[in-house]
Design an enzyme around this catalytic site. Structure first.
Site, short mmCIF file in Angstrom:
data_model
loop_
_atom_site.label_atom_id
_atom_site.label_comp_id
_atom_site.label_asym_id
_atom_site.label_seq_id
_atom_site.Cartn_x
_atom_site.Cartn_y
_atom_site.Cartn_z
N LYS A 81 0.87 -1.17 0.00
CA LYS A 81 0.00 0.00 0.00
C LYS A 81 0.90 1.22 0.00
CE LYS A 81 -3.87 1.97 2.69
NZ LYS A 81 -4.72 1.81 3.89
N SER A 156 -9.65 1.65 2.90
CA SER A 156 -8.82 2.48 2.06
C SER A 156 -7.75 1.71 1.30
CB SER A 156 -8.15 3.56 2.91
OG SER A 156 -7.26 2.96 3.84
N SER A 180 -9.77 -0.83 7.03
CA SER A 180 -9.20 -0.68 5.68
C SER A 180 -8.49 -1.89 5.12
CB SER A 180 -8.24 0.50 5.65
OG SER A 180 -8.99 1.68 5.53
N1 GLN Z 1 -12.99 4.15 6.48
C1 GLN Z 1 -12.34 4.51 7.70
C2 GLN Z 1 -11.82 5.92 7.59
O1 GLN Z 1 -12.03 6.50 6.59
C3 GLN Z 1 -11.23 3.56 7.99
C4 GLN Z 1 -10.05 3.77 7.11
C5 GLN Z 1 -8.89 2.93 7.50
O2 GLN Z 1 -9.01 1.89 8.12
N2 GLN Z 1 -7.71 3.41 7.13
O3 GLN Z 1 -11.23 6.45 8.46
#
Ligand code: GLN
Length: 489
Positions: A81, A156, A180
């Site tokens: 990532k 994400s 995410s």
């Molecule tokens: N969707 C959540 C956020 O936007 C979690 C994102 C994540 O786990 N990085 O914060």
């Protein structure tokens, strides 16, 4: 006929390498050819460095030829990532802010993977600074779900999930702050594991919300996830929150655990908002465990279900507003071309460098930390976080794991939720509380909707009991063949 390596597991590929039936160079070339064939449509990758990957693959082959292979990951390509540092490679966080940034050092997970002989291959797309649930917040354009290119892969870590699902890479790393890793794994039909907070070093992970972030594996099988976790887990003196614990041999430990287990099913995770097809697939998974002799217990997690989203968006944004202060055009990041003075330079650089969702989070986080609001929002959120943590600890006293859907729906359409932040935030309703409690969680494929979209099953474990969690997940996986289906690209 040429062999098709596209959807083989890392374990199978490692077997071919060990048997001398495949070289790492061939494997890397196969992955690169697949990327060239499909990534124009999927857009899992932000970038990749073909030359560096091939050099590392040659080195791996030379080690193996000399009888010095380093273990099961030697010669296996692993994608990152674009928030995890690899020396000499771009580290963009899918943000204009870092569009031209090249990391001068390796994250601890990178150092460990290189030491295991793995080949870093590719920087994978994500929501900007890991803020989002669909990978639509990338400054470089969205990633598509390999199962249906008009849909999101989740987020994400959408690029990391899509790359594995599309057959571009056997293994990738993501980060999970509120879901995410697990949510995109579910939406892309693969395995994704968020380790216990503190098990995997965060050194070299661009911070979003430091008390919640964890790096973890994406893979085609539970065994492969264990393999990748093995290489990255363990204490690191460079991360003060890294836990000093013995890391077990996960695969050996898993082989010794057969159940039957006591599995808790939180009743609040099956209420309004859960898509009926997702609910049915998860119910069938519950029946699998029941038939295997497991004790299925209904449990209740009222605070985790009702307060977690609100608590998370206070704590995560507060931490993000502080972590992202360093991107000011001077210490780090994009620098605006025209500015009147230094204050104007900060303003312009941040206005130009950050996307809308990141700005929204910084504004909210700054607000909840500001004097006069700190007690009402941030401090209260921390207290409720403790209560949520206690709530999980109480139910996990009598259960080996908890079981729920990973995400309330299968993959949604690109654009469907992008103008409604609240609807987007709700896609993490079953995953977010696990981060607040610091627990390990895994998503494994548990079926498909009538439209052919993957559904994920979430299992939540006790702190640092990844071996137990992986065993329970693998018990289900071995009785089903969901991971033998692949998208048609
Ligand atoms: N969707 C959540 C956020 O936007 C979690 C994102 C994540 O786990 N990085 O914060």
């Amino acid at each position: 006929m040429a062999r098709d390596l596209t959807f083989l597991s890392a374990t199978e590929l490692g077997g071919l390498l060990a048997a001398g039936q495949l070289t790492s160079v061939e494997l890397v070339q196969t992955c690169l050819a697949r990327v060239q064939a499909v990534d124009g449509r999927v857009h899992a990758f932000n970038s990749y460095d073909e030359a560096a990957a091939l050099v590392a693959a040659h080195e791996s082959d030379a080690r193996r030829a000399a009888g010095q292979a380093r273990g099961p990951l030697d010669g296996i390509p692993v994608g990152f990532k674009d928030v995890i540092a690899v020396a000499g490679q771009p580290l963009t966080c899918s943000s204009r802010m870092l569009a031209n940034y090249v990391s001068p050092y390796d994250a601890t997970v990178t150092t460990r993977l290189k030491a295991a002989g793995a080949i870093p291959l590719g920087r994978l797309n994500m929501d900007e600074f890991a803020m989002g649930s669909s990978t639509e917040n990338s400054a470089f354009g969205p990633t598509a779900n390999p199962w249906d290119l008009s849909r999101v892969p989740g987020g994400s870590s959408g690029g990391s999930a899509a790359a594995v699902a599309a057959g571009e890479l056997p293994l990738t790393l993501g980060s999970d702050t509120g879901g995410s890793i697990r949510q995109p794994a579910a939406l892309c039909g693969i395995v994704g594991l968020k380790p216990t907070y503190g098990l995997v070093s965060r050194y070299g992970l661009a911070a979003y919300a430091s008390s919640l972030d964890q790096i973890g594996p994406f893979a085609r099988t539970v065994d492969d996830a264990a393999l990748l976790l093995q290489a990255i887990a363990g204490h690191d003196e460079r991360d003060s929150t890294s836990f000093k614990a013995e890391v077990p041999d996960y695969r050996a430990d898993m082989a010794k655990r057969f159940g039957p287990w006591r599995i808790g099913v939180p009743k609040e995770f099956f209420g309004a908002g859960l898509d009926p097809e997702v609910g049915a697939a998860v119910q069938a998974a519950i029946e699998h465990y029941r038939k295997a002799g497991c004790e299925i217990r209904e449990v209740s997690l009222p605070l985790a279900a009702e307060q977690a989203i609100a608590v998370y968006y206070l704590i995560a944004t507060a931490e993000a507003s502080s972590n992202l202060a360093r991107y000011d055009g001077i210490r780090y990041g994009h620098r605006a071309a025209k500015a009147k003075d230094v204050v104007d330079l900060y303003f312009q650089s941040r206005a130009e460098g950050f996307g809308d969702e990141v700005k929204r989070r910084i504004i909210l986080g700054t607000h909840v930390l500001s004097s006069g609001y700190y007690d009402a929002y941030y401090l209260r959120a921390q207290k409720v976080r403790t209560l949520i943590r206690n709530e999980f600890a109480a139910v996990l006293k009598n259960c080996d794991a908890l079981l729920s859907p990973t995400s309330p729906t299968a993959a949604f359409k690109i654009g469907e939720k992008s103008s409604n932040p609240l609807a987007m935030y709700l896609t993490d309703i079953y995953t977010i509380s696990v981060n607040l409690a610091g627990l390990p969680g895994i998503s494994v494929p548990c079926g498909f909707t009538a439209a052919g979209l993957p559904v994920g099953l979430q299992l939540i474990g006790r702190p640092f009991d990844e071996a137990g969690l992986l065993s329970i997940a693998r018990h289900y996986e071995q009785a089903h063949d969901w991971n033998s289906r692949h998208p048609n690209l």
